[in-house]
Design a protein around this motif. Structure first.
Motif, PDB file in Angstrom:
ATOM      1  N   GLN A 102      38.029  -0.046  51.924  1.00 51.11           N
ATOM      2  CA  GLN A 102      38.269  -1.214  52.686  1.00 51.11           C
ATOM      3  C   GLN A 102      39.773  -1.226  53.039  1.00 51.11           C
ATOM      4  OE1 GLN A 102      37.311  -4.446  49.929  1.00 51.11           O
ATOM      5  NE2 GLN A 102      36.237  -5.394  52.033  1.00 51.11           N
ATOM      6  N   GLY A 103      40.660  -0.789  52.149  1.00 51.42           N
ATOM      7  CA  GLY A 103      42.049  -0.638  52.508  1.00 51.42           C
ATOM      8  C   GLY A 103      42.367   0.319  53.582  1.00 51.42           C
ATOM      9  N   TYR A 144      43.079  -1.336  46.974  1.00 49.13           N
ATOM     10  CA  TYR A 144      42.950  -1.832  48.692  1.00 49.13           C
ATOM     11  C   TYR A 144      44.197  -1.741  49.109  1.00 49.13           C
ATOM     12  CZ  TYR A 144      42.093  -5.389  52.173  1.00 49.13           C
ATOM     13  OH  TYR A 144      42.257  -6.037  53.575  1.00 49.13           O
ATOM     14  N   ARG A 150      36.754  -0.305  47.671  1.00 52.43           N
ATOM     15  CA  ARG A 150      37.782  -1.241  47.899  1.00 52.43           C
ATOM     16  C   ARG A 150      38.759  -0.314  48.364  1.00 52.43           C
ATOM     17  NH1 ARG A 150      39.453  -6.013  48.450  1.00 52.43           N
ATOM     18  NH2 ARG A 150      41.082  -6.053  47.035  1.00 52.43           N
ATOM     19  N   CYS A 187      30.933  -2.965  48.783  1.00 54.35           N
ATOM     20  CA  CYS A 187      31.732  -3.547  47.491  1.00 54.35           C
ATOM     21  C   CYS A 187      30.841  -4.566  47.017  1.00 54.35           C
ATOM     22  CB  CYS A 187      33.017  -4.324  48.163  1.00 54.35           C
ATOM     23  SG  CYS A 187      34.398  -3.373  48.224  1.00 54.35           S
TER      24      CYS A 187
END
Length: 474
Positions: free
Chosen positions: A107-108, A53, A104, A91
């Protein structure tokens, strides 16, 4: 809806993005033991769940900030928020470690698009005292998100709602994200036009390569015993950053629009304050990681206990914002120095008495207050001396320094802890002493920033008409 009420709601939907991004840093640290048990994840996979992330966030945040300047921060905030919400859902649905790590990273990447627009939006939409209040709210949101991540993570996992276990920590983002999207679509001002300059794609490529070469060995070198490839990668990152800097300078000299505004970094006040921010922020992320390992693996405490003991830190971080705003005018430039010294003293106290108990809770609270004071001072100082048309550049640099600090803090101080992990109390005390030294270094950098002054580009240097045009144009 009155103008003041509309501004309050606008601020709420902006800080919601920062809130979710921060929650997912803190809450995953608490959940790693549960993820290990259910998915049979290796140590490397667990570290990648946390660091993947941050890797994507750190590598892409400058690009996200620049896209906000070109396309308009409203469009990029909506895109990043929508992507972050969907990635959070993925996730929670991940069937294995590979899928979880991929989600993840997504998401990052979405956080890198979303988060820079928050500070940009505040700087573009608020002035004077209203901006100071908005920045205080931003710091409070960062504190509140960390409180939620630390305090809610353990109980959510323990509650095991509908058998969800650790998955529920990601699913809580979905309703928050949907509500924020609806509000942002209505409240964020529409740009009349985007930027005229195209995205500096060669610069983006060089910067991404340089960041990848730097962050990857920091994230994974410790667990693998720092093999030769990590040192080659770190050396390569220096060469890549040198090539990037040279290219950006030549582009600026030709009248182009480089991906990083090097003029900001050329101002000593800005450069020293960003260095101080790096040193301070690394201590926070190191403490998140090391304290979870010390309490859960070293002392056998529960995830709930591990999450709750840091609530004093993150709550005090938020309390510091309104206190900092009320400092006397003669003290305000040195808020970063004072906060860093409080942070250093708190870690020094922890190093002498690392056992969990009331003293540790109080010391951590003092550390959180010091970090909050220093960060609030940094935001107020830099947004005051950097004109609105450079808001995206400033946001990208502030957020990038924080993400690099997160990776470096976990890598460096995590290595120290695991090297001494046979004696958990000693290991934690040594790390706390090292964090105190980092706080002192941050105080020195903040002092140099305050002494060097604001530089030539204060807000007063920008004509009123240009400030209005810039605000409407984003």
């Amino acid at each position: 809806m009155t103008t003041r009420l509309r501004q309050r709601w606008l601020l709420a939907v902006l800080v919601a993005g920062q809130f979710m991004a921060n929650v997912d840093i803190a809450i995953v640290n608490v959940a790693t033991p549960s993820i290990h048990r259910e998915l049979h994840a290796s140590g490397g996979a667990l570290e990648f769940t946390v660091s993947g992330y941050v890797l994507a966030f750190a590598m892409l945040i400058i690009t996200g900030a620049r896209l906000g300047r070109i396309v308009g921060y409203r469009r990029m905030y909506l895109a990043g928020l929508a992507g972050f919400t969907l990635a959070s859902l993925a996730c929670g649905l991940a069937p294995g470690t590979g899928a979880l790590i991929g989600a993840r990273i997504a998401q990052g990447a979405c956080a890198a698009v979303m988060v820079p627009q928050v500070l940009t939006g505040i700087q573009m939409s608020f002035d004077g005292r209203a901006r100071a209040r908005a920045l205080s709210v931003l710091v409070l949101a960062m504190s509140g998100s960390a409180v939620v991540g630390q305090a809610l993570g353990g109980p959510l996992i323990a509650a095991n709602v509908l058998g969800s276990g650790w998955r529920s920590i990601f699913w809580v983002n979905v309703p928050v994200g949907v509500a924020a999207l609806a509000g942002a679509a209505v409240l964020l001002p529409r740009a009349r036009h985007g930027g005229t300059a195209p995205l500096d794609l060669p610069g983006v490529g060089l910067l991404t390569v340089a960041m990848a070469l730097l962050v990857t060995p920091l994230a994974f070198g410790r667990e693998q015993g720092w093999p030769a490839w990590t040192w080659v990668s770190l050396g390569g990152s220096l060469a890549a950053f040198a090539a990037f800097t040279g290219f950006e300078r030549r582009l600026a000299a030709r009248g182009g629009d480089p991906v990083i505004n090097l003029r900001l970094l050329a101002r000593p006040a800005v450069a020293w304050e960003l260095t101080a921010n790096f040193a301070r922020t690394s201590t926070y992320f190191a403490m998140l990681f090391v304290l979870a390992q010390y309490l859960q693996q070293g002392l056998g405490r529960s995830a709930t206990y591990s999450g709750l003991i840091l609530v004093s830190w993150v709550a005090a971080f938020g309390v510091a914002a309104p206190v900092t705003r009320r400092l006397p005018a003669r003290v305000t430039p040195f808020g970063g120095v004072l906060g860093s010294l409080i942070l250093a003293m708190a870690f020094a106290a922890v190093s002498t008495a690392p056992a969990p108990g009331p003293f540790l809770v109080l010391a951590l609270g003092a550390g959180g207050f010091g970090l909050g004071m220093a960060y609030s001072s940094l935001l107020g100082r830099l947004t005051a001396v950097v004109p609105p048309e450079e808001a995206a550049d400033l946001s990208g640099l502030v957020n990038t320094s924080a993400q690099l600090a997160a990776v470096a803090g976990v890598a460096v101080y995590g290595t120290v802890y695991f090297a001494l992990a046979a004696r958990p109390g000693v290991a934690f005390g040594v790390v706390a002493a090292a964090l105190a030294a980092s706080g002192l270094a941050a105080a020195a950098c903040s002092f140099l920033s305050a002494r060097r002054g604001a530089g030539p580009a204060g807000r007063a240097a920008v004509p009123h008409e240009e400030r209005v045009a810039a605000r409407l144009g984003r």
